[in-house]
Design a protein around this motif. Structure first.
Motif, PDB file in Angstrom:
ATOM      1  N   ASN A   1       0.756  -0.844   0.126  1.00 21.39           N
ATOM      2  CA  ASN A   1       0.021   0.178   0.118  1.00 21.39           C
ATOM      3  C   ASN A   1       1.021   1.556   0.244  1.00 21.39           C
ATOM      4  O   ASN A   1       0.953   1.829   1.169  1.00 21.39           O
ATOM      5  N   VAL A   2       0.876   1.843  -1.399  1.00 21.30           N
ATOM      6  CA  VAL A   2       2.187   2.801  -1.438  1.00 21.30           C
ATOM      7  C   VAL A   2       1.781   4.185  -2.451  1.00 21.30           C
ATOM      8  O   VAL A   2       0.970   3.463  -3.396  1.00 21.30           O
ATOM      9  N   GLU A   3       1.204   5.001  -1.779  1.00 18.39           N
ATOM     10  CA  GLU A   3       1.117   6.326  -2.731  1.00 18.39           C
ATOM     11  C   GLU A   3       2.101   6.277  -3.810  1.00 18.39           C
ATOM     12  O   GLU A   3       3.684   6.945  -3.990  1.00 18.39           O
ATOM     13  N   ASP A   4       1.162   6.683  -4.633  1.00 16.90           N
ATOM     14  CA  ASP A   4       1.860   7.346  -6.021  1.00 16.90           C
ATOM     15  C   ASP A   4       2.483   8.940  -5.175  1.00 16.90           C
ATOM     16  O   ASP A   4       1.712  10.081  -5.149  1.00 16.90           O
ATOM     17  N   GLY A   5       4.159   8.929  -6.018  1.00 12.93           N
ATOM     18  CA  GLY A   5       3.980  10.567  -6.006  1.00 12.93           C
ATOM     19  C   GLY A   5       3.438  11.589  -6.966  1.00 12.93           C
ATOM     20  O   GLY A   5       2.978  10.426  -7.954  1.00 12.93           O
ATOM     21  N   GLU A   6       4.375  12.452  -7.336  1.00 14.28           N
ATOM     22  CA  GLU A   6       3.792  13.702  -8.427  1.00 14.28           C
ATOM     23  C   GLU A   6       4.487  13.047  -9.481  1.00 14.28           C
ATOM     24  O   GLU A   6       6.232  12.735  -9.419  1.00 14.28           O
TER      25      GLU A   6
END
Length: 98
Positions: free
Chosen positions: A87-92
């Motif tokens: 569960n890792v959020e994508d960076g910009e």
């Protein structure tokens, strides 16, 4: 040698799971399940620790630590895979960085 695929089935609301079978080292090797092999090795080390002294005891403690870390990594990986990945959020996105 990976873990054997898990077989899934529906369960009744009042059904409780059977506890996992604790395998001997020989059984785990025969099964070919690396995680079960590590778990059996850890149990054998823990059982033999009280009898050891000096450098042998220190070596077993080190081996126990290494095996425990590897078990934790395998269990964590299996858990992540069961949940569909980490569960890792994508960076910009930065097009200039390309």
């Amino acid at each position: 040698m990976g873990s054997a695929p898990r077989k899934l089935r529906a369960v009744a609301p009042d059904e409780t799971p059977d506890p996992p079978k604790i395998l001997s080292l020989a059984e785990a090797i025969e099964l070919g399940d690396y995680l079960q092999i590590l778990l059996a090795q850890r149990r054998e080390i823990v059982t033999s620790l009280p009898e050891e002294r000096g450098p042998a005891k220190a070596a077993l403690h080190r081996q126990l630590s290494l095996i425990s870390k590897e078990i934790e990594a395998l269990v964590s990986r299996d858990s992540d895979e069961a949940e569909g990945g980490a569960n890792v959020e994508d960076g910009e996105f930065d097009a200039e960085a390309i």
